[in-house]
Design a protein around this motif. Structure first.
Motif, PDB file in Angstrom:
ATOM      1  N   ASN A 155       0.933  -1.359  -0.226  1.00 38.49           N
ATOM      2  CA  ASN A 155      -0.036   0.037   0.050  1.00 38.49           C
ATOM      3  C   ASN A 155       0.877   1.285  -0.050  1.00 38.49           C
ATOM      4  N   SER A 156       0.121   2.219  -0.370  1.00 43.98           N
ATOM      5  CA  SER A 156       1.100   3.626  -0.295  1.00 43.98           C
ATOM      6  C   SER A 156       2.259   3.442  -0.991  1.00 43.98           C
ATOM      7  N   LEU A 157       2.363   2.945  -2.265  1.00 46.94           N
ATOM      8  CA  LEU A 157       3.394   2.772  -2.902  1.00 46.94           C
ATOM      9  C   LEU A 157       4.101   4.046  -3.494  1.00 46.94           C
ATOM     10  N   LYS A 158       5.448   3.965  -3.595  1.00 45.43           N
ATOM     11  CA  LYS A 158       6.320   5.180  -3.894  1.00 45.43           C
ATOM     12  C   LYS A 158       7.038   4.690  -4.989  1.00 45.43           C
ATOM     13  N   PRO A 159       7.683   5.770  -5.583  1.00 44.97           N
ATOM     14  CA  PRO A 159       8.417   5.327  -7.043  1.00 44.97           C
ATOM     15  C   PRO A 159       9.654   4.639  -6.780  1.00 44.97           C
ATOM     16  N   GLU A 160      10.315   4.932  -5.570  1.00 44.95           N
ATOM     17  CA  GLU A 160      11.342   4.159  -5.226  1.00 44.95           C
ATOM     18  C   GLU A 160      10.993   2.527  -4.706  1.00 44.95           C
ATOM     19  N   ASP A 161       9.569   2.256  -4.834  1.00 48.44           N
ATOM     20  CA  ASP A 161       9.388   0.755  -4.677  1.00 48.44           C
ATOM     21  C   ASP A 161       9.374   0.002  -5.872  1.00 48.44           C
ATOM     22  N   THR A 162       9.714   0.968  -7.061  1.00 52.23           N
ATOM     23  CA  THR A 162       9.987   0.026  -8.426  1.00 52.23           C
ATOM     24  C   THR A 162      10.919  -0.652  -8.411  1.00 52.23           C
ATOM     25  N   ALA A 163      10.865  -2.121  -8.714  1.00 51.38           N
ATOM     26  CA  ALA A 163      11.865  -3.189  -8.854  1.00 51.38           C
ATOM     27  C   ALA A 163      11.125  -4.240  -9.401  1.00 51.38           C
ATOM     28  N   VAL A 164      12.057  -5.324  -9.408  1.00 51.20           N
ATOM     29  CA  VAL A 164      11.791  -6.678  -9.516  1.00 51.20           C
ATOM     30  C   VAL A 164      11.577  -7.272  -8.391  1.00 51.20           C
ATOM     31  N   TYR A 165      10.310  -7.815  -7.831  1.00 51.89           N
ATOM     32  CA  TYR A 165      10.146  -8.472  -6.552  1.00 51.89           C
ATOM     33  C   TYR A 165      10.053  -9.950  -6.999  1.00 51.89           C
ATOM     34  N   CYS A 166      10.936 -10.677  -6.159  1.00 49.38           N
ATOM     35  CA  CYS A 166      11.260 -11.907  -6.034  1.00 49.38           C
ATOM     36  C   CYS A 166      10.678 -12.587  -4.870  1.00 49.38           C
ATOM     37  N   CYS A 167      10.138 -13.742  -4.667  1.00 46.72           N
ATOM     38  CA  CYS A 167       9.842 -14.515  -3.399  1.00 46.72           C
ATOM     39  C   CYS A 167      11.015 -15.517  -3.515  1.00 46.72           C
ATOM     40  N   ALA A 168      10.939 -16.007  -2.117  1.00 48.63           N
ATOM     41  CA  ALA A 168      12.113 -17.247  -1.791  1.00 48.63           C
ATOM     42  C   ALA A 168      11.455 -18.131  -0.744  1.00 48.63           C
ATOM     43  N   ALA A 169      11.976 -19.104  -0.613  1.00 52.90           N
ATOM     44  CA  ALA A 169      11.694 -20.088   0.169  1.00 52.90           C
ATOM     45  C   ALA A 169      12.882 -20.989   0.970  1.00 52.90           C
ATOM     46  N   ARG A 170      13.015 -21.361   2.175  1.00 53.02           N
ATOM     47  CA  ARG A 170      14.027 -21.929   2.657  1.00 53.02           C
ATOM     48  C   ARG A 170      13.458 -23.020   3.672  1.00 53.02           C
ATOM     49  N   ASN A 171      14.200 -24.197   3.841  1.00 57.58           N
ATOM     50  CA  ASN A 171      13.840 -25.381   4.783  1.00 57.58           C
ATOM     51  C   ASN A 171      14.340 -25.336   5.981  1.00 57.58           C
ATOM     52  N   PHE A 172      15.155 -24.440   6.126  1.00 55.20           N
ATOM     53  CA  PHE A 172      16.285 -24.509   7.268  1.00 55.20           C
ATOM     54  C   PHE A 172      15.810 -23.253   8.321  1.00 55.20           C
ATOM     55  N   MET A 173      16.354 -23.393   9.591  1.00 55.16           N
ATOM     56  CA  MET A 173      16.098 -22.142  10.261  1.00 55.16           C
ATOM     57  C   MET A 173      17.012 -21.115  10.332  1.00 55.16           C
ATOM     58  N   ALA A 174      16.631 -19.922  10.358  1.00 59.18           N
ATOM     59  CA  ALA A 174      17.654 -18.805  10.241  1.00 59.18           C
ATOM     60  C   ALA A 174      16.937 -17.504  10.629  1.00 59.18           C
ATOM     61  N   THR A 175      17.523 -16.519  11.019  1.00 56.11           N
ATOM     62  CA  THR A 175      16.957 -15.385  11.375  1.00 56.11           C
ATOM     63  C   THR A 175      16.171 -14.764   9.947  1.00 56.11           C
ATOM     64  N   LEU A 176      15.198 -14.054  10.526  1.00 53.50           N
ATOM     65  CA  LEU A 176      13.843 -13.902   9.404  1.00 53.50           C
ATOM     66  C   LEU A 176      14.722 -12.966   8.283  1.00 53.50           C
ATOM     67  N   THR A 177      15.483 -11.872   8.863  1.00 46.95           N
ATOM     68  CA  THR A 177      16.194 -11.268   7.670  1.00 46.95           C
ATOM     69  C   THR A 177      17.322 -11.683   7.102  1.00 46.95           C
ATOM     70  N   SER A 178      17.686 -13.088   7.089  1.00 52.83           N
ATOM     71  CA  SER A 178      18.806 -13.630   6.353  1.00 52.83           C
ATOM     72  C   SER A 178      18.347 -13.624   5.060  1.00 52.83           C
ATOM     73  N   PRO A 179      19.191 -13.181   4.169  1.00 54.08           N
ATOM     74  CA  PRO A 179      19.214 -13.601   2.634  1.00 54.08           C
ATOM     75  C   PRO A 179      19.457 -15.145   2.364  1.00 54.08           C
ATOM     76  N   GLU A 180      19.937 -15.876   3.014  1.00 57.63           N
ATOM     77  CA  GLU A 180      20.026 -17.323   2.564  1.00 57.63           C
ATOM     78  C   GLU A 180      18.681 -18.103   2.275  1.00 57.63           C
ATOM     79  N   TYR A 181      18.394 -18.452   1.151  1.00 51.10           N
ATOM     80  CA  TYR A 181      17.190 -19.150   0.965  1.00 51.10           C
ATOM     81  C   TYR A 181      17.707 -20.510  -0.150  1.00 51.10           C
ATOM     82  N   ASP A 182      16.585 -21.559   0.105  1.00 51.94           N
ATOM     83  CA  ASP A 182      16.858 -22.702  -0.859  1.00 51.94           C
ATOM     84  C   ASP A 182      16.427 -22.376  -2.261  1.00 51.94           C
ATOM     85  N   TYR A 183      15.161 -21.663  -2.604  1.00 44.14           N
ATOM     86  CA  TYR A 183      14.511 -21.491  -3.756  1.00 44.14           C
ATOM     87  C   TYR A 183      14.146 -20.177  -3.931  1.00 44.14           C
TER      88      TYR A 183
END
Length: 123
Positions: free
Chosen positions: A84-112
């Motif tokens: 919501n309340s989108l701004k021009p600086e939100d312009t980007a390619v958005y990718c989703c990711a998933a992981r099977n292992f435990m890590a801090t939520l902000t970790s960039p490490e993902y399986d897929y």
């Protein structure tokens, strides 16, 4: 193998809203966490939001707090990003990711990773 397919991107004016979806398919899949990342032209990929499967706990990058909401439907193996309340600086390619292992939520490490969906916000 697990496939992640995003949808819901598009062009919207500043102040508008979009809802992104990411559906996981493939072999029996039970992710520990799913997240959204974005990459704008000429910039590095950055963390946007993530959600834990078990607790539903969420994390956001500061620039989207209060504007974006991540949620998931475990039965459908789908994660959503309400923007919501989108701004021009939100312009980007958005990718989703998933992981099977435990890590801090902000970790960039993902399986897929998904291929991404383009979000353009005009001023």
């Amino acid at each position: 193998q697990v496939q992640l397919v995003e949808s819901g991107g598009g062009l919207v004016q500043a102040g508008g809203s979009l809802r992104l979806s990411c559906a996981a398919s493939g072999r029996t899949f039970s992710s520990a966490a799913m997240g959204w990342f974005r990459q704008a032209p000429g910039k590095e990929r950055e963390f946007v939001a993530a959600i834990s499967r078990g607790t539903g706990r969420t994390a956001y990058t500061d620039s989207v707090k209060g504007r974006f909401t991540i949620s998931r439907d475990n039965a459908k193996n789908t994660v959503y990003l309400q923007m919501n309340s989108l701004k021009p600086e939100d312009t980007a390619v958005y990718c989703c990711a998933a992981r099977n292992f435990m890590a801090t939520l902000t970790s960039p490490e993902y399986d897929y990773w998904g291929q991404g969906t383009q979000v353009n916000v005009s001023s």
